[in-house]
Structures are given as C-alpha cells and as structure tokens.
Scaffold this motif. Structure first.
Motif, PDB file in Angstrom:
ATOM      1  N   ILE A   1       1.051  -1.174  -0.145  1.00  0.00           N
ATOM      2  CA  ILE A   1       0.407  -0.323  -0.288  1.00  0.00           C
ATOM      3  C   ILE A   1       0.791   1.685   0.319  1.00  0.00           C
ATOM      4  N   ALA A   2       0.579   2.121  -0.867  1.00  0.00           N
ATOM      5  CA  ALA A   2       1.297   3.592  -1.076  1.00  0.00           C
ATOM      6  C   ALA A   2      -0.120   4.604  -0.579  1.00  0.00           C
ATOM      7  N   LEU A   3       0.075   5.088   0.684  1.00  0.00           N
ATOM      8  CA  LEU A   3      -0.647   6.334   1.596  1.00  0.00           C
ATOM      9  C   LEU A   3       0.184   7.422   1.526  1.00  0.00           C
ATOM     10  N   ASP A   4      -0.821   7.836   0.526  1.00  0.00           N
ATOM     11  CA  ASP A   4      -0.467   9.618   0.034  1.00  0.00           C
ATOM     12  C   ASP A   4       1.020   9.634  -0.952  1.00  0.00           C
ATOM     13  N   PRO A   5       1.080   9.217  -1.638  1.00  0.00           N
ATOM     14  CA  PRO A   5       2.674   8.901  -2.346  1.00  0.00           C
ATOM     15  C   PRO A   5       2.868  10.698  -2.631  1.00  0.00           C
ATOM     16  N   CYS A   6       4.215  11.333  -2.052  1.00  0.00           N
ATOM     17  CA  CYS A   6       4.513  12.369  -2.852  1.00  0.00           C
ATOM     18  C   CYS A   6       5.700  12.904  -2.451  1.00  0.00           C
ATOM     19  N   ILE A   7       6.915  12.782  -3.586  1.00  0.00           N
ATOM     20  CA  ILE A   7       8.233  12.510  -3.331  1.00  0.00           C
ATOM     21  C   ILE A   7       8.790  14.156  -4.192  1.00  0.00           C
ATOM     22  N   ASP A   8       9.732  14.709  -3.496  1.00  0.00           N
ATOM     23  CA  ASP A   8      10.237  15.767  -3.403  1.00  0.00           C
ATOM     24  C   ASP A   8       8.713  16.645  -4.309  1.00  0.00           C
ATOM     25  N   PHE A   9       8.764  17.340  -3.210  1.00  0.00           N
ATOM     26  CA  PHE A   9       7.264  18.985  -3.209  1.00  0.00           C
ATOM     27  C   PHE A   9       7.793  19.706  -2.661  1.00  0.00           C
ATOM     28  N   GLU A  10       7.967  20.034  -3.278  1.00  0.00           N
ATOM     29  CA  GLU A  10       8.180  22.400  -3.533  1.00  0.00           C
ATOM     30  C   GLU A  10       9.986  22.485  -3.558  1.00  0.00           C
TER      31      GLU A  10
ATOM     32  N   ALA B   1       3.013  -1.210  -5.145  1.00  0.00           N
ATOM     33  CA  ALA B   1       1.725   0.118  -4.864  1.00  0.00           C
ATOM     34  C   ALA B   1       0.527  -1.363  -5.628  1.00  0.00           C
ATOM     35  N   ASP B   2       0.028  -1.834  -5.341  1.00  0.00           N
ATOM     36  CA  ASP B   2      -1.051  -2.624  -5.325  1.00  0.00           C
ATOM     37  C   ASP B   2      -2.139  -1.879  -5.000  1.00  0.00           C
ATOM     38  N   TYR B   3      -1.281  -1.431  -4.140  1.00  0.00           N
ATOM     39  CA  TYR B   3      -2.613  -0.277  -3.701  1.00  0.00           C
ATOM     40  C   TYR B   3      -1.924   0.865  -3.487  1.00  0.00           C
ATOM     41  N   ILE B   4      -3.153   2.263  -3.329  1.00  0.00           N
ATOM     42  CA  ILE B   4      -2.339   3.545  -3.017  1.00  0.00           C
ATOM     43  C   ILE B   4      -3.591   4.174  -2.527  1.00  0.00           C
ATOM     44  N   ILE B   5      -4.007   4.656  -1.038  1.00  0.00           N
ATOM     45  CA  ILE B   5      -4.640   5.033  -0.347  1.00  0.00           C
ATOM     46  C   ILE B   5      -4.513   6.363  -0.457  1.00  0.00           C
ATOM     47  N   LEU B   6      -5.223   7.123  -1.217  1.00  0.00           N
ATOM     48  CA  LEU B   6      -4.993   8.546  -0.206  1.00  0.00           C
ATOM     49  C   LEU B   6      -6.243   9.566   0.537  1.00  0.00           C
ATOM     50  N   SER B   7      -5.682   9.796   1.693  1.00  0.00           N
ATOM     51  CA  SER B   7      -6.214  10.524   2.416  1.00  0.00           C
ATOM     52  C   SER B   7      -7.062  11.201   2.567  1.00  0.00           C
ATOM     53  N   HIS B   8      -6.760  12.699   1.026  1.00  0.00           N
ATOM     54  CA  HIS B   8      -7.106  13.457   0.419  1.00  0.00           C
ATOM     55  C   HIS B   8      -6.592  14.175  -0.972  1.00  0.00           C
ATOM     56  N   THR B   9      -7.311  14.890  -0.838  1.00  0.00           N
ATOM     57  CA  THR B   9      -5.938  15.041  -3.098  1.00  0.00           C
ATOM     58  C   THR B   9      -5.262  16.282  -2.958  1.00  0.00           C
ATOM     59  N   HIS B  10      -5.022  16.788  -1.702  1.00  0.00           N
ATOM     60  CA  HIS B  10      -3.664  17.859  -1.670  1.00  0.00           C
ATOM     61  C   HIS B  10      -2.868  17.619  -2.963  1.00  0.00           C
ATOM     62  N   TYR B  11      -2.410  18.386  -3.830  1.00  0.00           N
ATOM     63  CA  TYR B  11      -1.203  17.744  -4.170  1.00  0.00           C
ATOM     64  C   TYR B  11      -0.115  17.452  -3.686  1.00  0.00           C
TER      65      TYR B  11
END
Length: 102
Positions: free
Chosen positions: A28-37, A51-61
């Motif tokens: 599971i990839a939870l809220d995947p974000c690399i190298d923001f800003e 990443a069989d599953y991607i779970i997003l808590s919300h959709t901010h970038y």
C-alpha cells in the motif's frame, strides 16, 4: 524510518507518505508524494517496492504528486474520496477499472 514486525512492514517516505507491506506481500502506498517544493530526500520514486494499492487521505498535491507514476508502474488500485475521484482519474489518467471512490 522503518518499523517491521513479522507480519507487517511500515516505512515512512516523507510528508504524509508511507509504504505499507502487508503479510501477503501486497504493498500500500499511502499519500505518495516525493520531492514536493524542491525538497530533496533520500527516497525517490524508483525506491517504492510496489503499490498494489494507493490510498489517498485527501487530494492535496502534496499527498498525490506521485499517483500517476505509481499507477502506471504498478497498475495500482486507487482508493480515494468520491468527490475527488473523477477529477483525480482524469488528471493522472487512471484506468477507471482501478479507481475505487469511497
């Protein structure tokens, strides 16, 4: 940071992102974000083990930046709030069969 038990492996990526390896080997990839800003971390997109599953808590970038990359690489099932599901699918070109609006 990594926590491991005999049944579960949890690895902090950055921001709110985690990689969770389940006892059955699914990832599971939870809220995947690399190298923001432009912040540099030791972890890169290529370091995800799956990443069989991607779970997003919300959709901010800063919680979704790498959804498209992971979905394409691992054919992930994406679990996201119903109000954001269509926009997210269009933006990241997610296969509708792999989108789960909750």
């Amino acid at each position: 940071m990594e926590l491991t038990s005999k049944n579960l492996k949890l690895r902090w990526i950055n921001y709110a992102g985690y990689e969770i390896v389940l006892p059955n080997g699914k990832v599971i990839a939870l809220d995947p974000c690399i190298d923001f800003e432009g912040k540099k971390y030791d972890f890169t997109e290529e370091d995800y083990t799956g990443a069989d599953y991607i779970i997003l808590s919300h959709t901010h970038y800063d919680h979704t930046k790498d959804v498209g990359y992971l979905h394409k690489k691992f054919n992930s099932k994406v679990i996201v709030g119903a109000m954001s599901a269509l926009s997210l699918a269009q933006y990241f070109d997610i296969n509708p069969d792999n989108l789960y609006a909750v």
